[in-house]
Design a protein around this motif. Structure first.
Motif, PDB file in Angstrom:
ATOM      1  N   ALA A 164     -63.281  29.319 -19.080  1.00 53.28           N
ATOM      2  CA  ALA A 164     -62.836  28.819 -17.777  1.00 53.28           C
ATOM      3  C   ALA A 164     -61.975  29.864 -17.069  1.00 53.28           C
ATOM      4  CB  ALA A 164     -62.027  27.542 -17.969  1.00 53.28           C
ATOM      5  N   VAL A 165     -62.131  29.930 -15.758  1.00 55.62           N
ATOM      6  CA  VAL A 165     -61.326  30.831 -14.939  1.00 55.62           C
ATOM      7  C   VAL A 165     -60.448  29.954 -14.046  1.00 55.62           C
ATOM      8  CG1 VAL A 165     -61.377  32.700 -13.254  1.00 55.62           C
ATOM      9  CG2 VAL A 165     -63.170  32.544 -14.989  1.00 55.62           C
ATOM     10  N   ALA A 166     -59.127  30.014 -14.291  1.00 56.70           N
ATOM     11  CA  ALA A 166     -58.206  29.156 -13.551  1.00 56.70           C
ATOM     12  C   ALA A 166     -57.124  30.000 -12.904  1.00 56.70           C
ATOM     13  CB  ALA A 166     -57.575  28.137 -14.501  1.00 56.70           C
ATOM     14  N   GLY A 167     -56.433  29.413 -11.967  1.00 52.38           N
ATOM     15  CA  GLY A 167     -55.334  30.122 -11.315  1.00 52.38           C
ATOM     16  C   GLY A 167     -55.027  29.500  -9.975  1.00 52.38           C
ATOM     17  N   ARG A 168     -53.940  29.951  -9.383  1.00 51.49           N
ATOM     18  CA  ARG A 168     -53.542  29.413  -8.087  1.00 51.49           C
ATOM     19  C   ARG A 168     -54.610  29.676  -7.040  1.00 51.49           C
ATOM     20  NH1 ARG A 168     -48.453  27.859  -6.850  1.00 51.49           N
ATOM     21  NH2 ARG A 168     -48.776  28.402  -4.674  1.00 51.49           N
ATOM     22  N   SER A 169     -54.612  28.820  -6.060  1.00 47.08           N
ATOM     23  CA  SER A 169     -55.519  28.992  -4.943  1.00 47.08           C
ATOM     24  C   SER A 169     -55.310  30.367  -4.312  1.00 47.08           C
ATOM     25  CB  SER A 169     -55.217  27.899  -3.925  1.00 47.08           C
ATOM     26  OG  SER A 169     -56.132  27.998  -2.884  1.00 47.08           O
ATOM     27  N   ASN A 170     -56.417  31.063  -4.029  1.00 47.45           N
ATOM     28  CA  ASN A 170     -56.369  32.365  -3.365  1.00 47.45           C
ATOM     29  C   ASN A 170     -55.911  33.508  -4.287  1.00 47.45           C
ATOM     30  OD1 ASN A 170     -57.105  33.410  -0.790  1.00 47.45           O
ATOM     31  ND2 ASN A 170     -54.984  33.983  -0.439  1.00 47.45           N
ATOM     32  N   ALA A 171     -55.703  33.219  -5.569  1.00 47.04           N
ATOM     33  CA  ALA A 171     -55.237  34.277  -6.476  1.00 47.04           C
ATOM     34  C   ALA A 171     -56.294  35.362  -6.654  1.00 47.04           C
ATOM     35  CB  ALA A 171     -54.866  33.679  -7.834  1.00 47.04           C
ATOM     36  N   GLY A 172     -57.572  34.964  -6.542  1.00 51.44           N
ATOM     37  CA  GLY A 172     -58.644  35.950  -6.725  1.00 51.44           C
ATOM     38  C   GLY A 172     -59.584  35.625  -7.869  1.00 51.44           C
ATOM     39  N   LYS A 173     -59.710  34.332  -8.196  1.00 52.78           N
ATOM     40  CA  LYS A 173     -60.573  33.901  -9.305  1.00 52.78           C
ATOM     41  C   LYS A 173     -62.042  34.253  -9.057  1.00 52.78           C
ATOM     42  CE  LYS A 173     -59.163  29.723  -8.642  1.00 52.78           C
ATOM     43  NZ  LYS A 173     -58.120  30.064  -7.668  1.00 52.78           N
ATOM     44  N   SER A 174     -62.535  33.830  -7.890  1.00 52.33           N
ATOM     45  CA  SER A 174     -63.958  34.046  -7.602  1.00 52.33           C
ATOM     46  C   SER A 174     -64.251  35.546  -7.501  1.00 52.33           C
ATOM     47  CB  SER A 174     -64.359  33.313  -6.321  1.00 52.33           C
ATOM     48  OG  SER A 174     -64.103  31.919  -6.455  1.00 52.33           O
ATOM     49  N   SER A 175     -63.334  36.303  -6.903  1.00 53.76           N
ATOM     50  CA  SER A 175     -63.516  37.760  -6.788  1.00 53.76           C
ATOM     51  C   SER A 175     -63.576  38.405  -8.170  1.00 53.76           C
ATOM     52  CB  SER A 175     -62.354  38.384  -6.006  1.00 53.76           C
ATOM     53  OG  SER A 175     -62.270  37.827  -4.717  1.00 53.76           O
ATOM     54  N   LEU A 221     -65.498  24.621 -24.411  1.00 54.25           N
ATOM     55  CA  LEU A 221     -64.485  25.521 -23.844  1.00 54.25           C
ATOM     56  C   LEU A 221     -63.859  26.372 -24.951  1.00 54.25           C
ATOM     57  CD1 LEU A 221     -62.769  26.423 -21.412  1.00 54.25           C
ATOM     58  CD2 LEU A 221     -61.205  24.557 -21.954  1.00 54.25           C
ATOM     59  N   LYS A 222     -64.058  27.678 -24.880  1.00 59.32           N
ATOM     60  CA  LYS A 222     -63.623  28.573 -25.962  1.00 59.32           C
ATOM     61  C   LYS A 222     -62.538  29.546 -25.547  1.00 59.32           C
ATOM     62  CE  LYS A 222     -66.747  26.735 -28.554  1.00 59.32           C
ATOM     63  NZ  LYS A 222     -66.325  25.634 -29.416  1.00 59.32           N
ATOM     64  N   GLY A 223     -62.263  29.615 -24.266  1.00 55.48           N
ATOM     65  CA  GLY A 223     -61.236  30.559 -23.840  1.00 55.48           C
ATOM     66  C   GLY A 223     -60.881  30.340 -22.384  1.00 55.48           C
ATOM     67  N   LEU A 224     -59.701  30.843 -22.034  1.00 56.80           N
ATOM     68  CA  LEU A 224     -59.220  30.690 -20.658  1.00 56.80           C
ATOM     69  C   LEU A 224     -58.873  32.058 -20.085  1.00 56.80           C
ATOM     70  CD1 LEU A 224     -58.025  28.924 -18.316  1.00 56.80           C
ATOM     71  CD2 LEU A 224     -55.870  28.938 -19.581  1.00 56.80           C
ATOM     72  N   PHE A 225     -59.372  32.307 -18.889  1.00 59.05           N
ATOM     73  CA  PHE A 225     -58.927  33.454 -18.106  1.00 59.05           C
ATOM     74  C   PHE A 225     -58.013  32.893 -17.028  1.00 59.05           C
ATOM     75  CE2 PHE A 225     -61.563  37.571 -18.365  1.00 59.05           C
ATOM     76  CZ  PHE A 225     -61.668  37.481 -19.736  1.00 59.05           C
ATOM     77  N   LEU A 226     -56.755  33.306 -17.062  1.00 58.47           N
ATOM     78  CA  LEU A 226     -55.812  32.838 -16.044  1.00 58.47           C
ATOM     79  C   LEU A 226     -55.608  33.975 -15.044  1.00 58.47           C
ATOM     80  CD1 LEU A 226     -53.908  30.495 -15.248  1.00 58.47           C
ATOM     81  CD2 LEU A 226     -52.133  31.648 -16.552  1.00 58.47           C
ATOM     82  N   ILE A 227     -55.910  33.685 -13.793  1.00 56.79           N
ATOM     83  CA  ILE A 227     -55.837  34.717 -12.751  1.00 56.79           C
ATOM     84  C   ILE A 227     -54.527  34.550 -11.985  1.00 56.79           C
ATOM     85  CG2 ILE A 227     -57.069  35.802 -10.822  1.00 56.79           C
ATOM     86  CD1 ILE A 227     -58.734  35.583 -13.462  1.00 56.79           C
ATOM     87  N   VAL A 228     -53.732  35.621 -11.979  1.00 56.13           N
ATOM     88  CA  VAL A 228     -52.400  35.578 -11.371  1.00 56.13           C
ATOM     89  C   VAL A 228     -52.257  36.761 -10.420  1.00 56.13           C
ATOM     90  CG1 VAL A 228     -49.928  35.752 -11.870  1.00 56.13           C
ATOM     91  CG2 VAL A 228     -51.408  34.469 -13.426  1.00 56.13           C
ATOM     92  N   ASP A 229     -51.807  36.504  -9.220  1.00 51.61           N
ATOM     93  CA  ASP A 229     -51.532  37.579  -8.259  1.00 51.61           C
ATOM     94  C   ASP A 229     -50.355  38.403  -8.795  1.00 51.61           C
ATOM     95  OD1 ASP A 229     -50.506  39.088  -6.043  1.00 51.61           O
ATOM     96  OD2 ASP A 229     -51.418  37.662  -4.648  1.00 51.61           O
TER      97      ASP A 229
END
Ligand SMILES: Nc1nc2c(ncn2[C@@H]2O[C@H](COP(=O)(O)OP(=O)(O)OP(=O)(O)O)[C@@H](O)[C@H]2O)c(=O)[nH]1
Ligand SMILES: [Mg+2]
Length: 198
Positions: free
Chosen positions: A28-39, A107-115
């Motif tokens: 899963a790729v999670a993070g604040r809105s606009n942090a850049g997850k989709s990018s 679910l085997k891992g988390l990618f947390l995207i942070v600005d």
């Protein structure tokens, strides 16, 4: 060339009943809105607008499932902490994300995207605490590293590493310069491989 030549978008889900069959392995790729997850997903998969990005926060409003290859998926989650939506919608997203984390066996891992300029915020802390609780391997991408001078970015990385300790691994990333793409891909493959071990 794409590192996942067979990658494709499977579907968007707005409720648990719409999630894809819970077999195989997914990250899963999670993070604040606009942090850049989709990018970040687009760089990792090496395809433009594979996951849709936007200047406007709140672009990803559904749980988006992508197949990397047979039995391996990436999941782009709606961003949290986005203020300009109704309470009703915000609560719906929060519940949808919670349902996702609580229900997925694959679910085997988390990618947390942070600005990288904002560092770890309250919602990120909650996500990290949850991941730790359920022993979910977690990797933090400090993204938009191109927005800081090199020294500042290095300092931010050290600080977050120090704060997180053993909870998660951390790296710098930039969807603009592609900084850290190989490292991110290795981590993703590592998480997927871990899950394949007997
Ligand atoms: N300079 C720079 N801009 C970036 C980077 N990553 C993302 N952006 C920009 O940040 C904005 C948001 O990126 P998205 O990838 O849509 O962010 P998101 O986390 O998926 O956002 P939501 O789906 O709304 O939660 C876009 O304008 C991107 O072009 C980066 O590494 N560097
Ligand atoms: Mg998005």
């Amino acid at each position: 060339m794409s590192h996942y030549p067979e990658a494709y978008f499977i579907k968007s889900a707005n409720a648990v009943s719409q999630f894809v069959t819970d077999t195989g392995a997914e990250i899963a790729v999670a993070g604040r809105s606009n942090a850049g997850k989709s990018s970040a997903i687009n760089i990792i998969v090496n395809r433009r607008q594979f996951a849709r990005t936007s200047k406007t926060p709140g672009r990803t409003q559904l749980v988006n499932f992508f197949s990397l290859k047979d039995g391996e998926r990436l999941v782009d989650l709606p961003g949290y902490g986005f203020a300009r939506v109704s309470d009703k919608k915000r609560h719906h997203w929060r519940d949808l994300i919670a349902d996702y984390f609580e229900s997925r066996q694959s679910l085997k891992g988390l990618f947390l995207i942070v600005d990288i300029r904002r560092q770890i915020m309250e919602f990120d802390q909650q996500m990290l605490a949850f991941a730790e609780l359920v022993s979910l391997p977690t990797h933090v991408l400090l993204t938009k590293a191109d927005k800081l001078k090199r020294g500042q970015a290095a300092k931010a990385l050290l600080e977050v590493r120090r704060d997180l300790g053993d909870i998660a691994t951390v790296q710098q990333f930039s969807a603009l310069t592609r900084l850290g793409e190989d490292e991110a891909r290795s981590k993703l493959d590592e998480f997927l491989r871990l899950s394949a071990a007997p």
